[in-house]
Design an enzyme around this catalytic site. Structure first.
Site, mmCIF file in Angstrom:
data_model
loop_
_atom_site.group_PDB
_atom_site.id
_atom_site.type_symbol
_atom_site.label_atom_id
_atom_site.label_comp_id
_atom_site.label_asym_id
_atom_site.label_seq_id
_atom_site.Cartn_x
_atom_site.Cartn_y
_atom_site.Cartn_z
ATOM 1 C CB ALA A 1 -0.965 -0.038 1.186
ATOM 2 C CD GLN B 1 1.745 -10.920 -2.538
ATOM 3 O OE1 GLN B 1 1.461 -12.110 -2.380
ATOM 4 N NE2 GLN B 1 0.917 -10.082 -3.113
ATOM 5 C CG ASP C 1 -3.517 -3.419 1.214
ATOM 6 O OD1 ASP C 1 -3.253 -4.443 1.885
ATOM 7 O OD2 ASP C 1 -2.807 -3.012 0.280
ATOM 8 C CE LYS D 1 -1.992 -9.524 -0.990
ATOM 9 N NZ LYS D 1 -2.603 -9.253 -2.322
HETATM 10 O O1 MRU Z 1 -1.238 -7.152 -3.364
HETATM 11 P P1 MRU Z 1 -0.151 -6.516 -2.551
HETATM 12 O O2 MRU Z 1 1.103 -7.316 -2.522
HETATM 13 O O3 MRU Z 1 0.071 -5.070 -2.924
HETATM 14 O O4 MRU Z 1 -0.730 -6.518 -1.056
HETATM 15 C C1 MRU Z 1 0.064 -6.011 -0.030
HETATM 16 C C2 MRU Z 1 -0.552 -6.168 1.303
HETATM 17 O O5 MRU Z 1 -1.653 -6.635 1.461
HETATM 18 C C3 MRU Z 1 0.217 -5.623 2.471
HETATM 19 O O6 MRU Z 1 -0.027 -6.376 3.623
HETATM 20 C C4 MRU Z 1 -0.223 -4.177 2.717
HETATM 21 O O7 MRU Z 1 -0.163 -3.425 1.549
HETATM 22 C C5 MRU Z 1 0.590 -3.537 3.756
HETATM 23 S S1 MRU Z 1 2.222 -3.224 3.151
HETATM 24 C C6 MRU Z 1 3.052 -2.251 4.195
#
Ligand code: MRU
Length: 356
Positions: A60, A204, A245, A256
């Site tokens: 995010a 991830q 997010d 996520k």
């Molecule tokens: O789909 P992504 O990899 O962008 O999702 C990321 C996440 O869900 C993270 O947990 C969230 O953005 C926090 S990152 C500091």
């Protein structure tokens, strides 16, 4: 935070995913990690929007920072062509960048800041926009370092923790949100063992979080996402620590996909559940988690692994990439403004009124 602790944190803050210099935005290509460290170069906003959509850059805060630099790149193109830099000329740029991904509010937040800077700008507009993008990036890094100390303050000595997705330097300006708290907790000698869920389908956790933890020499074990409840039942972890997010005004938290089931399981097993996010992830205009748009991505991400199809031809899939954890399952939300224990509307409103 003592001087020694600050130096310890520096040792855990060596990765930068988003780098702007000399009119070029270089993004560490997260599709290629952990085995190849490639930089993708963006020279206009369309290229930045595409990089966000394709997950070259993700997380995010990082997508908000990249989008802010996308505005700067586009403004520079206007200046090169001898056009005035104004809202009318940049409207479609803002729209294109904002549409790249829907769930993380940091994207819209960063673009709103850039638009406000543009509207207020006098004189050298390009310099004003560059300064604003730089401030967004630097403030995120400072927030992460601060949240690290606040979050680690909740831990007893010798604990195990479970994290999900990637919330580290790769997902932010640096240091990370949930992973920043883990870094700080390890540096303080409190965290003895980290478990990282692999985070299907994009991995991830397996590809990115394990890369960051191994680089930092933090003891980490990868688990299959489906091993999480078994792990919690074993007593090996005392905290689940995740990022966010978008956090609604009542504390409901989009993160996520898979986060919600971790929170349910944590409650069942008496494991504490911490959300770590900068205030730029809080969306006080969204009252309830049910109102958060959940991004649906290409089913192809589920039907193959590393480009190799694993599912019978003609099979379909459903691929929501975020879910919403109700506030009642969260023990604490950590922000750079402070922590909210047992988050609810009143707790969120109190911190909304506090200074950043
Ligand atoms: O789909 P992504 O990899 O962008 O999702 C990321 C996440 O869900 C993270 O947990 C969230 O953005 C926090 S990152 C500091």
């Amino acid at each position: 935070m003592s001087e020694l602790a600050a130096a310890d944190l520096d040792r855990h803050d060596t990765i930068r995913a988003v780098n702007y210099a000399g009119g070029v935005l270089r993004l560490l290509d997260q599709r290629e990690l952990p085995f190849t460290e490639t930089q993708i170069e963006c020279r206009n906003a369309i290229e930045v929007a595409q990089a966000i959509k394709d997950l070259v850059v993700r997380g995010a805060p990082a997508i908000g920072i990249a989008a802010a630099w996308g505005v700067v790149l586009q403004a520079a193109r206007l200046e090169d062509a001898g056009h005035p830099i104004g809202t009318a000329m940049l409207d479609s740029t803002f729209d294109t960048l904002n549409a790249a991904r829907p769930t993380a509010v940091n994207l819209a937040w960063a673009l709103a800041r850039m638009r406000a800077a543009l509207v207020a700008a006098k004189g050298d507009v390009l310099s004003v926009l560059s300064a604003e993008a730089r401030a967004i990036q630097e403030e995120d890094l400072a927030a992460n370092r601060k949240m690290g100390g606040i979050g680690a303050g909740f831990f007893a000595h010798g604990i195990g923790v479970l994290t999900h997705c990637n919330t580290g330097s790769l997902a932010t300006a640096g240091f990370g949100t949930a992973l920043g708290v883990i870094r700080a907790g390890f540096a303080a000698g409190k965290i003895k063992q980290v478990y990282a869920g692999e985070t299907r389908p994009w991995l991830q956790g397996a590809r990115l979080t394990m890369w960051e933890l191994v680089r930092d020499r933090i003891p980490a074990k990868l688990i299959a996402d489906s091993a999480a409840s078994h792990l919690m039942k074993s007593g090996a972890v005392q905290w689940v620590i995740v990022g966010a997010d978008r956090i609604a005004a009542n504390g409901d938290t989009a993160n996520k996909i898979g986060t919600y089931q971790l929170a349910i399981s944590a409650k069942r097993h008496g494991v504490k559940f911490m959300v770590v996010a900068p205030w730029s992830t809080v969306d006080m205009a969204t009252k309830h988690g049910d109102d958060i748009e959940i991004e649906l991505r290409d089913p192809a991400e589920l039907l193959s692994i590393s480009g190799k199809r694993t599912v019978v031809d003609d099979a379909d899939a459903w691929n929501p990439v975020f879910d919403v954890t109700p506030a009642e399952l969260i023990d604490v939300i950590v922000t750079e403004r402070g922590a909210i224990e047992r988050p609810d509307v009143a707790g969120m409103a109190k911190l909304a009124g506090a200074q950043g």
